[in-house]
Write an enzyme that holds these catalytic residues in place. Structure first.
Site, short mmCIF file in Angstrom:
data_model
loop_
_atom_site.label_atom_id
_atom_site.label_comp_id
_atom_site.label_asym_id
_atom_site.label_seq_id
_atom_site.Cartn_x
_atom_site.Cartn_y
_atom_site.Cartn_z
N HIS A 47 0.85 -1.18 0.00
CA HIS A 47 0.00 0.00 0.00
C HIS A 47 0.90 1.24 0.00
CE1 HIS A 47 0.94 -1.31 4.08
NE2 HIS A 47 1.20 -0.02 4.25
N HIS A 134 6.40 5.75 -1.43
CA HIS A 134 6.99 4.55 -2.01
C HIS A 134 6.14 3.35 -1.63
CE1 HIS A 134 8.49 4.57 2.10
NE2 HIS A 134 8.60 3.26 1.98
#
Length: 193
Positions: A47, A134
């Site tokens: 996620h 990220h």
């Protein structure tokens, strides 16, 4: 270690299945081109974290909902492209192998800043480190060497996982289990909704 009456939580953007499929493919290719101990993230658990809360109470969850529901309605969806590979902190001391955001970075950073402001108003400290969006696809432990990591990162620098429109933020519960973390949605916040 959280106590029995606290819940470990974070706020994130979920990643669509077609992009997660690309992560699984790149993990396979990277695993074949490198030697060393890498703990690969399960694609379904990857996620894009906007804020990590740590262990909080039920009352804190209500405060988060109260702060983010109107904020999410005032913000719009964000178009994102996902790709390229990188390592934190660097190739000499790799700890995290990640895939980055290649399009929509400014809009995502603005969204995250708005989230921080809304949450700070209800008592949550602002993150001190700069926001570096990220998606973690692998972790390296200790000082073990990963042969071929530098070459693999360079060869896959142009990796493109795909694009999507982030239409909601999700508050997740994180339960740490021996087989890996289990994430359960606690609240969803529709962007622009």
């Amino acid at each position: 270690m959280p106590s029995d009456n606290t819940i470990r939580t974070f706020l994130a953007i979920e990643i669509p299945g077609e992009i997660l499929d690309q992560f699984e493919r790149i993990q396979y290719r990277l695993g074949r081109s490198m030697t060393g101990v890498i703990r690969w993230a399960k694609p379904g658990s990857i996620h894009l974290t906007l804020k990590f809360f740590g262990s909080i109470t039920e009352r804190d969850i209500r405060s988060i909902r109260d702060a983010l529901e109107p904020k999410a309605r005032a913000l719009g969806p964000v178009d994102l492209s996902i790709g390229t590979l990188g390592v934190f902190p660097n190739l000499n001391r790799p700890r995290v192998l990640w895939v980055g955001v290649t399009k929509g970075m400014q809009e995502l950073a603005a969204l995250q800043a708005q989230v921080e402001t809304a949450l700070e108003a209800v008592g949550f400290a602002r993150e001190e480190r700069p926001f570096r969006p990220h998606l973690t696809i692998g972790r390296m432990k200790g000082e073990r060497r990963i042969d071929g990591l530098d070459k693999a990162v360079e060869e896959h620098r142009d990796f493109a996982a795909g694009s999507f429109t982030a239409k909601e933020m999700v508050l997740f519960r994180s339960d740490l289990k021996p087989a890996g973390p289990v994430y359960t949605p606690l609240a969803r916040f529709t962007l622009g909704g």
